[in-house]
Design an enzyme around this catalytic site. Sequence first.
Site, PDB file in Angstrom:
ATOM      1  N   SER A 101       0.824  -1.191   0.000  1.00  0.00           N
ATOM      2  CA  SER A 101       0.000   0.000   0.000  1.00  0.00           C
ATOM      3  C   SER A 101       0.873   1.262   0.000  1.00  0.00           C
ATOM      4  O   SER A 101       1.748   1.402  -0.851  1.00  0.00           O
ATOM      5  CB  SER A 101      -0.961  -0.062   1.198  1.00  0.00           C
ATOM      6  OG  SER A 101      -1.925   0.950   1.133  1.00  0.00           O
ATOM      7  N   HIS A 126      -2.028  -0.900  -4.603  1.00  0.00           N
ATOM      8  CA  HIS A 126      -3.476  -0.842  -4.803  1.00  0.00           C
ATOM      9  C   HIS A 126      -3.920   0.609  -4.661  1.00  0.00           C
ATOM     10  O   HIS A 126      -3.121   1.488  -4.350  1.00  0.00           O
ATOM     11  CB  HIS A 126      -4.236  -1.763  -3.848  1.00  0.00           C
ATOM     12  CG  HIS A 126      -4.149  -1.380  -2.403  1.00  0.00           C
ATOM     13  ND1 HIS A 126      -4.786  -2.073  -1.417  1.00  0.00           N
ATOM     14  CD2 HIS A 126      -3.493  -0.383  -1.758  1.00  0.00           C
ATOM     15  CE1 HIS A 126      -4.535  -1.530  -0.239  1.00  0.00           C
ATOM     16  NE2 HIS A 126      -3.755  -0.490  -0.427  1.00  0.00           N
TER      17      HIS A 126
END
EC number: 3.4.21.92
Length: 196
Positions: A101, A126
């Site tokens: 992330s 993501h």
Amino acid sequence: MPIGVPKVPFRSPGEGDTSWVDIYNRLYRERLFFLGQEVDTEISNQLISLMIYLSIEKDTKDLYLFINSPGGWVISGMAIYDTMQFVRPDVQTICMGLAASIASFILVGGAITKRIAFPHARVMIHQPASSFYEAQTGEFILEAEELLKLRETITRVYVQRTGKPIWVISEDMERDVFMSATEAQAYGIVDLVAVQ
């Protein structure tokens, strides 16, 4: 039984006496930082202040940021990234374990040619997430607009720093994309995979 933070010997240049300092202080003096937790305001402020202080102290010696983090708060992570771009010394990023992330965003922010992953490290990208279920309708719309702006910013940075086309980054950010160290190198997130 927890052992606490280990103490190690340290002698300042020009001093005869050795003092015992906690291991993190010793490593900081060698310009080595660790992001080994979820990214939040506290760890972000600590890393930022260390980078700024050490860049003022000596602006020609590289800084080293070791990363093993599941991600965390987007704004706090972007603040770390921005500081890495702002300070004069190169910041070398080293992924050990996981950079997921916003932690992968910090990893890609290292000095080009100086981004490294350990052989068994994992990287995950993501899109930014939100807590929509807690928001009222008006707040939901404002939060969605802000989230879209953050996603566009993050996408542009990945495009710039990996060399991948925008459509590839946009498509890959639609879901969790996990990569091995060699896959992250091929993707352009890291430049080198450390040899065993």
